[in-house]
Each structure stands twice: as structure tokens, then as C-alpha cells.
Write a protein that holds these residues in place. Structure first.
Motif, PDB file in Angstrom:
ATOM      1  N   MET A   1       0.844  -1.196   0.000  1.00  0.00           N
ATOM      2  CA  MET A   1       0.000   0.000   0.000  1.00  0.00           C
ATOM      3  C   MET A   1       0.884   1.252   0.000  1.00  0.00           C
ATOM      4  N   ASN A   2       0.467   2.272  -0.727  1.00  0.00           N
ATOM      5  CA  ASN A   2       1.169   3.544  -0.728  1.00  0.00           C
ATOM      6  C   ASN A   2       0.601   4.431   0.360  1.00  0.00           C
ATOM      7  N   ARG A   3       1.495   4.936   1.219  1.00  0.00           N
ATOM      8  CA  ARG A   3       1.034   5.768   2.330  1.00  0.00           C
ATOM      9  C   ARG A   3       1.216   7.236   1.983  1.00  0.00           C
ATOM     10  N   ARG A   4       0.212   8.027   2.345  1.00  0.00           N
ATOM     11  CA  ARG A   4       0.308   9.470   2.150  1.00  0.00           C
ATOM     12  C   ARG A   4      -0.238  10.150   3.393  1.00  0.00           C
ATOM     13  N   ILE A   5       0.553  10.972   3.970  1.00  0.00           N
ATOM     14  CA  ILE A   5       0.062  11.726   5.128  1.00  0.00           C
ATOM     15  C   ILE A   5      -0.579  13.013   4.651  1.00  0.00           C
ATOM     16  N   ALA A   6      -1.758  13.329   5.174  1.00  0.00           N
ATOM     17  CA  ALA A   6      -2.460  14.531   4.772  1.00  0.00           C
ATOM     18  C   ALA A   6      -2.318  15.635   5.809  1.00  0.00           C
ATOM     19  N   LEU A   7      -2.151  15.266   7.066  1.00  0.00           N
ATOM     20  CA  LEU A   7      -2.088  16.297   8.096  1.00  0.00           C
ATOM     21  C   LEU A   7      -1.363  15.784   9.311  1.00  0.00           C
ATOM     22  N   ALA A   8      -0.369  16.563   9.802  1.00  0.00           N
ATOM     23  CA  ALA A   8       0.252  16.234  11.073  1.00  0.00           C
ATOM     24  C   ALA A   8       0.434  17.532  11.835  1.00  0.00           C
ATOM     25  N   SER A   9      -0.099  17.620  13.029  1.00  0.00           N
ATOM     26  CA  SER A   9      -0.028  18.864  13.775  1.00  0.00           C
ATOM     27  C   SER A   9      -0.055  18.598  15.258  1.00  0.00           C
ATOM     28  N   ILE A  10       0.210  19.630  16.014  1.00  0.00           N
ATOM     29  CA  ILE A  10       0.211  19.525  17.458  1.00  0.00           C
ATOM     30  C   ILE A  10      -1.026  20.227  18.004  1.00  0.00           C
ATOM     31  N   PHE A  18      -3.272  12.500  10.576  1.00  0.00           N
ATOM     32  CA  PHE A  18      -4.321  12.041   9.668  1.00  0.00           C
ATOM     33  C   PHE A  18      -3.609  11.395   8.493  1.00  0.00           C
ATOM     34  N   THR A  19      -3.795  10.085   8.309  1.00  0.00           N
ATOM     35  CA  THR A  19      -3.045   9.353   7.303  1.00  0.00           C
ATOM     36  C   THR A  19      -3.983   8.653   6.350  1.00  0.00           C
ATOM     37  N   THR A  56      11.209   7.243  14.825  1.00  0.00           N
ATOM     38  CA  THR A  56      11.481   7.069  13.397  1.00  0.00           C
ATOM     39  C   THR A  56      10.227   6.851  12.559  1.00  0.00           C
ATOM     40  N   ASN A  57       9.249   6.112  13.080  1.00  0.00           N
ATOM     41  CA  ASN A  57       8.031   5.865  12.293  1.00  0.00           C
ATOM     42  C   ASN A  57       7.212   7.131  12.110  1.00  0.00           C
ATOM     43  N   ILE A  58       7.105   7.928  13.175  1.00  0.00           N
ATOM     44  CA  ILE A  58       6.395   9.205  13.051  1.00  0.00           C
ATOM     45  C   ILE A  58       7.167  10.131  12.119  1.00  0.00           C
ATOM     46  N   ASP A  59       8.498  10.118  12.228  1.00  0.00           N
ATOM     47  CA  ASP A  59       9.313  10.953  11.355  1.00  0.00           C
ATOM     48  C   ASP A  59       9.116  10.583   9.886  1.00  0.00           C
ATOM     49  N   GLN A  60       8.941   9.288   9.615  1.00  0.00           N
ATOM     50  CA  GLN A  60       8.725   8.858   8.237  1.00  0.00           C
ATOM     51  C   GLN A  60       7.400   9.384   7.697  1.00  0.00           C
ATOM     52  N   LEU A  61       6.348   9.336   8.541  1.00  0.00           N
ATOM     53  CA  LEU A  61       5.068   9.913   8.133  1.00  0.00           C
ATOM     54  C   LEU A  61       5.230  11.394   7.803  1.00  0.00           C
ATOM     55  N   ALA A  62       5.968  12.105   8.648  1.00  0.00           N
ATOM     56  CA  ALA A  62       6.168  13.540   8.427  1.00  0.00           C
ATOM     57  C   ALA A  62       6.974  13.797   7.160  1.00  0.00           C
ATOM     58  N   GLU A  64       7.129  11.988   4.493  1.00  0.00           N
ATOM     59  CA  GLU A  64       6.373  11.644   3.292  1.00  0.00           C
ATOM     60  C   GLU A  64       5.178  12.561   3.063  1.00  0.00           C
ATOM     61  N   GLY A  65       4.917  13.423   4.035  1.00  0.00           N
ATOM     62  CA  GLY A  65       3.725  14.248   3.908  1.00  0.00           C
ATOM     63  C   GLY A  65       3.950  15.686   4.298  1.00  0.00           C
ATOM     64  N   VAL A  66       3.193  16.143   5.291  1.00  0.00           N
ATOM     65  CA  VAL A  66       3.186  17.549   5.670  1.00  0.00           C
ATOM     66  C   VAL A  66       3.347  17.680   7.176  1.00  0.00           C
ATOM     67  N   ARG A  67       4.203  18.613   7.601  1.00  0.00           N
ATOM     68  CA  ARG A  67       4.315  18.949   9.020  1.00  0.00           C
ATOM     69  C   ARG A  67       3.800  20.366   9.215  1.00  0.00           C
ATOM     70  N   LEU A  68       2.969  20.544  10.240  1.00  0.00           N
ATOM     71  CA  LEU A  68       2.426  21.859  10.552  1.00  0.00           C
ATOM     72  C   LEU A  68       2.910  22.288  11.935  1.00  0.00           C
ATOM     73  N   THR A  69       3.024  23.571  12.135  1.00  0.00           N
ATOM     74  CA  THR A  69       3.531  24.085  13.409  1.00  0.00           C
ATOM     75  C   THR A  69       2.497  24.897  14.178  1.00  0.00           C
ATOM     76  N   ASP A  70       1.315  25.092  13.622  1.00  0.00           N
ATOM     77  CA  ASP A  70       0.262  25.823  14.315  1.00  0.00           C
ATOM     78  C   ASP A  70      -1.061  25.094  14.146  1.00  0.00           C
ATOM     79  N   PHE A  71      -1.803  25.007  15.252  1.00  0.00           N
ATOM     80  CA  PHE A  71      -3.124  24.393  15.180  1.00  0.00           C
ATOM     81  C   PHE A  71      -3.944  24.918  16.349  1.00  0.00           C
TER      82      PHE A  71
END
Length: 213
Positions: A1-10, A18-19, A56-62, A64-71
Motif C-alpha cells: 500500500m502507498n502511504r500518504r500523510i495529509a495532516l500532522a499537527s500539534i 491524519f493518514t 522514526t516511524n512518526i518521522d517517516q510519516l512527516a 512523506e507528507g506535511v508537518r504543521l507548526t500551528d493548530f
């Protein structure tokens, strides 16, 4: 399966990931996993803080996708924010404005049956749905996840620092007392099992360990 992260935020000390997963048939319905954790600070994962624990697993999601700094969230505590996540409505509209707490006798608050949850929307679109881990949207039977858009549930219905600590599967208590040292492992295994069982079908999973033991 191809993984794509759509949203990662704090979110106010929590990590919300959101994956999306595309199924093996390249269908039009991407599989969706939301991972929500409590009590995690902005700098607690290594993609934001290289001097912290290596995640490392969370870093890989980030990567491959998007990291946000404000939420922004409607409240800095659990139940109202979780209800807003599932309904898209402010707490004063969905009505859950305080945390249910069985050991404090706060039993009545829970998600309103008239609210349409994200799980119900996915079910209506033909998805198989599962909630794993902390729920905290009510611990009476009428508030259980499988009454509000989830075909399956496994976890603790409130914070794991509240009593009694017991694991519920769907509608039944399956473990009491609970060895909390094994919670993360059990939740991970349940999530992987759910994904594997639905690898050829669209699925939605809301997963979160809850408060740190």
C-alpha cells in the motif's frame, strides 16, 4: 500500500496525525487512519526536536507528507475537543463541555445521539470503521463508540488514570484489572489486525492511547 500523510499537527499538547491509505485496487475511496495522542508536547517527537527520543516511524510519516507548526482547538482538555474532532462542531453546539469521569461521579455527559460523527459519515460511504484506545465521549452504554459510527471498538472509555481501568471490546468488558504496561502493544496489534482484515476494503480508524501511564 502507498502511504500518504495529509495532516500532522500539534493540538494543545497532543499529536494528531491524519493518514490516508490507497487500497490495492487503486479504488476511489482512500483508507483513513487518525492517530490522536494525549500529553505529548511539540518537542516530544524527533521530527521537531532532534535532541529528543528518536521516533522514526512518526518521522517517516512527516517526511512523506506535511508537518504543521500551528493548530487550534476549542478547549484545552479531552472530551470537548474529541467531540469537535468527530462532529466538526463547537462544544457549545455539540453540548459536551466537560470530561466524563466515572471515579468522580460525572456519568451523564456524553456525545449526543443527534450528532453526526465522522464515523457515521464513513459508514454511510461504505467504510468499515473502528475506534481503538481512549474514547472519553461518555462511558454509559448509549455513548459507546459502536453506537456512534464505529463497527468495532477496543480500549478504555475514558482516561486511563481514571477508575475503574478496564478494557472494553465493542460492548463488553474483556480485561479487568489492566496491565497498563502492555496497553500500547495491545492497541498497536488491534490496529494492525484491523488494517490487515480490511486491506481490500475501505476503512476508517480512530486510534489513540490516551493519557500516558
Amino acid at each position: 500500500m502507498n502511504r500518504r500523510i495529509a495532516l500532522a499537527s500539534i493540538i494543545a499538547g497532543s499529536t494528531f496525525t491524519f493518514t490516508g491509505f490507497c487500497n490495492s485496487h487503486g479504488g476511489l475511496k482512500p483508507n483513513v487512519v487518525i492517530i490522536l495522542t494525549d500529553d505529548m508536547g511539540y518537542g516530544d517527537i524527533s521530527c521537531y526536536n532532534k535532541n529528543q527520543f528518536q521516533t522514526t516511524n512518526i518521522d517517516q510519516l512527516a517526511a512523506e507528507g506535511v508537518r504543521l507548526t500551528d493548530f487550534y482547538v476549542p478547549t484545552p482538555y479531552s472530551a470537548p475537543s474529541r467531540a469537535t474532532l468527530l462532529t466538526g462542531r463547537f462544544p457549545l453546539r455539540h453540548g459536551l463541555v466537560q470530561n466524563p469521569a466515572p471515579d468522580a461521579g460525572i456519568d451523564d455527559p456524553g456525545i449526543n445521539a443527534n450528532e453526526v460523527t465522522m464515523g457515521e459519515l464513513f459508514q454511510g460511504a461504505g467504510y468499515h470503521t473502528k475506534c481503538i484506545g481512549k474514547w472519553h465521549l461518555g462511558h454509559k452504554a448509549e455513548f459507546f463508540p459502536i453506537k456512534h459510527g464505529f463497527d468495532e471498538y477496543y480500549g478504555i472509555l475514558y482516561s486511563n488514570d481514571m477508575r475503574p481501568v478496564q478494557i472494553i471490546e465493542n460492548m463488553d468488558t474483556v480485561e479487568f484489572p489492566v496491565n497498563q504496561n502492555l496497553l500500547t502493544q495491545k492497541y498497536t496489534n488491534k490496529a494492525l489486525d484491523f488494517i490487515e482484515r480490511n486491506s481490500d476494503n475501505p476503512f476508517f480508524s480512530l486510534s489513540g492511547p490516551g493519557n500516558a501511564p
